[in-house]
Design a protein around this motif. Sequence first.
Motif, short mmCIF file in Angstrom:
data_model
loop_
_atom_site.label_atom_id
_atom_site.label_comp_id
_atom_site.label_asym_id
_atom_site.label_seq_id
_atom_site.Cartn_x
_atom_site.Cartn_y
_atom_site.Cartn_z
N PRO A 159 0.80 -1.24 0.00
CA PRO A 159 0.00 0.00 0.00
C PRO A 159 0.83 1.28 0.00
O PRO A 159 0.55 2.20 -0.78
N ASP A 162 2.25 1.73 -3.46
CA ASP A 162 1.20 2.08 -4.42
C ASP A 162 0.81 3.56 -4.32
O ASP A 162 0.46 4.20 -5.30
N ARG A 163 0.84 4.08 -3.10
CA ARG A 163 0.45 5.47 -2.91
C ARG A 163 1.53 6.45 -3.30
O ARG A 163 1.25 7.52 -3.81
N ALA A 164 2.79 6.10 -3.02
CA ALA A 164 3.81 7.15 -3.02
C ALA A 164 4.97 6.95 -3.99
O ALA A 164 5.66 7.91 -4.32
#
Lengths: 247, 247
Positions: A159, A162-164
């Motif tokens: 996660p 995936d975000r950053a």
Amino acid sequence: MTYCVGILVRDGLVMISDTRTNAGLDNIATYRKLHVFERPGDRVVAIATSGNLAITQSVVTLVTEGFEDAETGETETIYSVPSMFRAAQLVGRAIREVYRVDGRALEQSAASFDVTMLVAGQIKGGRLRLFMVYRAGNFIEATEDTPYLQIGEHKYGKPILDRAATFETNLDDALKLGLLSMDSTIRSNLSVGLPIDTLMVRRDALQSALRHRIGSDDAYFADLRQRWSRALRDAHQAIPTPPYGQA
Amino acid sequence: MTYCVGILVRDGLVMISDTRTNAGLDNIATYRKLHVFERPGDRVVAIATSGNLAITQSVVTLVTEGFEDAETGETETIYSVPSMFRAAQLVGRAIREVYRVDGRALEQSAASFDVTMLVAGQIKGGRLRLFMVYRAGNFIEATEDTPYLQIGEHKYGKPILDRAATFETNLDDALKLGLLSMDSTIRSNLSVGLPIDTLMVRRDALQSALRHRIGSDDAYFADLRQRWSRALRDAHQAIPTPPYGQA
């Protein structure tokens, strides 16, 4: 298990790997899984391994000792391959060779032939590249759209990436993100543990900018973990209370 | 796949479930997986399901229609069981019954008998409890030490719970944490998707405090996702640059 991640950004490459191996919960050991083959000015190639330790050690030995080329009679090793594509092929060939020798016996003792590797780096005259080599010896490559590849226990730490993590992330931030991803994995999965091996390579430098092992006494990593925990706690507390069904 | 989480805290219980089912990537549908059996003042019981939809639908039907008690001749349903322990047993019995009828045929067509359920709630005269029922029909219970249970794609959403969810977390925060855990899962795994069903039960209220479906047009959830993303970005940017190998 294992957790290794490679992040390829415009400025370079970061590779991070844990070192825990286990044969059951009651047999835990520390083994290096991030292997760096470096000759400054000529090449820096990293191989990160996950899966059965007997297989991964054999593969690393085979790519170091090399294979004889049937036509030229010359031996091709990870230090002599002319490009990263050939390096990934060499690792794939070594995996197939170990399967040829050990695969059937492993399957007969109900052990699976389980191995996945990251192969990354840069060789003079070529680009900085990051590959994931599968147990069949075939491989895929990270791209600007999907700049990171993970092997082993990859879900807990996905996660945050995936975000950053993007191709434009700077190299220090990529290292931080990789360490946060590792931290999430270590917290939730006992089979992944310290110390952590790290490698940083600047694009076109043809040598490592950083090769560092993070142990349990590492002040920066301890601080990163603490700050991250506190920030997550503050962040979810700052989110307003759900308005659903308020009387 | 599926992601459902139940969080049991001092003040009550939160249950959160996605609604996506898939038979391959090219066959995606929406089905309710969080089933609530409620008779205010007497009981509120929730069943969250993961696994093969044909099995989980059969189980939910069986616990609703009930089983005849061989001794008394009475039919026992999810609305008549006298305790949460008996509710979990009833779900386990239904799973075993479906396995008896369909298990062999499923295995013959190379489909696994794959099902896990959360059973939670409170029945008059008993405690608020949260169970996880396995495919064998046996079950475990959440405790003050480990106050949450997950089924389905549980790894992506586990780190935030491991860090922040305790038995002393207040009920609104438990709902927020559950939604953040769901958000992480949805971002990283296509097989988990909106809408999300939620249930909140206050301890000893014997009725739901909230039964709400969160769709893609839900302003609070959209805001939560945005705030969380921004907070994570800010948090990792606020962490100092790794000091390793600085020249």
